[in-house]
Scaffold this active site. Structure first.
Site, PDB file in Angstrom:
ATOM      1  N   ASP A  59     -11.248   2.828   4.087  1.00  0.00           N
ATOM      2  CA  ASP A  59     -11.515   1.381   4.049  1.00  0.00           C
ATOM      3  C   ASP A  59     -13.016   1.105   3.998  1.00  0.00           C
ATOM      4  O   ASP A  59     -13.427  -0.028   3.729  1.00  0.00           O
ATOM      5  CB  ASP A  59     -10.959   0.717   5.325  1.00  0.00           C
ATOM      6  CG  ASP A  59      -9.766  -0.181   5.028  1.00  0.00           C
ATOM      7  OD1 ASP A  59      -9.664  -0.677   3.893  1.00  0.00           O
ATOM      8  OD2 ASP A  59      -8.948  -0.381   5.947  1.00  0.00           O
ATOM      9  N   GLN A 107      -4.867  -1.492   9.656  1.00  0.00           N
ATOM     10  CA  GLN A 107      -4.672  -2.822   9.059  1.00  0.00           C
ATOM     11  C   GLN A 107      -5.221  -3.892   9.998  1.00  0.00           C
ATOM     12  O   GLN A 107      -4.901  -3.926  11.187  1.00  0.00           O
ATOM     13  CB  GLN A 107      -3.178  -3.053   8.770  1.00  0.00           C
ATOM     14  CG  GLN A 107      -2.875  -4.335   8.023  1.00  0.00           C
ATOM     15  CD  GLN A 107      -3.471  -4.383   6.605  1.00  0.00           C
ATOM     16  OE1 GLN A 107      -3.582  -3.382   5.927  1.00  0.00           O
ATOM     17  NE2 GLN A 107      -3.867  -5.562   6.171  1.00  0.00           N
ATOM     18  N   LYS A 161       0.849  -1.205   0.000  1.00  0.00           N
ATOM     19  CA  LYS A 161       0.000   0.000   0.000  1.00  0.00           C
ATOM     20  C   LYS A 161       0.880   1.250   0.000  1.00  0.00           C
ATOM     21  O   LYS A 161       0.614   2.209  -0.710  1.00  0.00           O
ATOM     22  CB  LYS A 161      -0.935  -0.016   1.225  1.00  0.00           C
ATOM     23  CG  LYS A 161      -2.039  -1.070   1.105  1.00  0.00           C
ATOM     24  CD  LYS A 161      -2.798  -1.325   2.404  1.00  0.00           C
ATOM     25  CE  LYS A 161      -3.811  -2.460   2.225  1.00  0.00           C
ATOM     26  NZ  LYS A 161      -4.531  -2.830   3.452  1.00  0.00           N
TER      27      LYS A 161
HETATM   28  N1  GUN Z   1      -6.898  -6.945   6.191  1.00  0.00           N
HETATM   29  C1  GUN Z   1      -7.231  -7.708   5.134  1.00  0.00           C
HETATM   30  N2  GUN Z   1      -7.805  -6.963   4.167  1.00  0.00           N
HETATM   31  C2  GUN Z   1      -7.854  -5.707   4.625  1.00  0.00           C
HETATM   32  C3  GUN Z   1      -8.351  -4.491   4.087  1.00  0.00           C
HETATM   33  O1  GUN Z   1      -8.885  -4.393   2.971  1.00  0.00           O
HETATM   34  N3  GUN Z   1      -8.196  -3.404   4.888  1.00  0.00           N
HETATM   35  C4  GUN Z   1      -7.642  -3.478   6.106  1.00  0.00           C
HETATM   36  N4  GUN Z   1      -7.561  -2.359   6.809  1.00  0.00           N
HETATM   37  N5  GUN Z   1      -7.187  -4.582   6.640  1.00  0.00           N
HETATM   38  C5  GUN Z   1      -7.291  -5.699   5.899  1.00  0.00           C
END
Ligand code: GUN
Length: 287
Positions: free
Chosen positions: A119, A96, A52
């Site tokens: 998100d 996350q 990311k």
């Molecule tokens: N963990 C697995 N997929 C995601 C996601 O799309 N966003 C976040 N914040 N954590 C994750």
């Protein structure tokens, strides 16, 4: 059979976003900013956050990662989120997941300012998605919809079977499909006879993290397959939920995994963060 190439589409979207970022910088001097909160040492989470961050760099975003130890307290994370809510350099906040057991994840997700919730996990944005109002939509299902659109796959009136009912993937995926006029079934761990459902599907969207869950006998001819799962085999290879080799022979379209939905998730994170930055720029202008 045609591949739904998420890698190719995500590059195209990233280029467009990079152009938009340049224009935004020229017009108002604003740089989109993403803050990531990463707790603990989970290697998969660290790898995702790294991807990311590199995507943010490529697109010309400002990004910052708050890397916290496994033992951090709830209060310390809450303090960080409040600080990020008030930081004008930060347009988007991403926590996350998963978080360690002692952390109240729901409380943290609810603390993120809805206008920075890139998100789409805050109940405010979940509610807006379910009622088909504009807001922030979780990146993975949003990426799936973009991928289907790119290949002119219209879901209207189609039987779509979503396998997996998580808040991150399955539930928002089902809402997006319903908003696009599909007939939607959600299957999950307690579903009796999964095959009975998938055999009836025009489109199967599976995101549970079980290797080879979807096999060729479970789908009809010319099915569209979207594989959202990610698992690592004993040999360390990344694979999806679908027996690609055999299911692809019966499919009209299928995502590879990796190289299908994964890169789209990151492209959508950039897209959501740019959207947040544009909203903030507008807000600043009108103040
Ligand atoms: N963990 C697995 N997929 C995601 C996601 O799309 N966003 C976040 N914040 N954590 C994750």
């Amino acid at each position: 059979m045609q591949l739904l190439d998420g890698r190719k589409l995500s590059k195209k979207i990233e280029l467009q976003i990079t152009e938009d970022v340049k224009k935004l910088k020229e017009s108002c001097g604003c740089t989109p900013g993403l803050a990531v909160v990463l707790v603990g040492q989970d290697p998969a989470s660290a790898a995702y956050v790294g991807m990311k961050k590199r995507a943010c760099d490529r697109a010309g975003f400002y990004s910052i990662t708050h890397d916290m130890p496994e033992s951090i307290s709830q209060e310390a994370i809450e303090k960080t989120i409040v600080m990020l809510n008030n930081d004008t350099n930060v347009d988007g906040i991403l926590i996350q997941l998963p978080l360690p057991e002692h952390i109240d994840t729901t409380k943290l997700l609810e603390l993120v300012a809805p206008q920075k919730d890139v998100d789409g996990f805050h109940p405010f944005n979940v509610g807006r998605l379910v009622t088909n109002l504009d807001g922030f939509v979780p990146c993975t299902p949003l990426g799936v919809m973009e991928l289907l659109k790119e290949y002119d796959i219209d879901v209207k009136g189609k039987n779509c079977v979503v396998v997996g009912a998580s808040n991150i993937v399955g539930k928002p995926m089902a809402s997006l499909l319903l908003n696009a006029d599909a007939t939607v079934e959600i299957c999950h761990i307690f579903t009796d006879d999964l095959k009975k459902h998938t055999l009836n599907a025009d489109i199967v969207l599976c995101g549970v993290g079980v290797v080879n869950l979807i096999t060729e006998d479970m789908v009809k001819d010319d099915v569209v397959i979207v594989d959202i799962g990610v698992s690592r085999t004993k040999e360390g290879k990344l694979v999806g939920d679908v027996d690609f080799e055999n299911v692809s022979k019966k499919s009209s379209y299928i995502t590879p995994s990796p190289g299908g939905v994964g890169p789209m998730t990151i492209a959508m994170l950039l897209s959501n963060t740019l959207k947040a930055a544009k909203m903030n720029a507008q807000q600043k202008k009108s103040n």
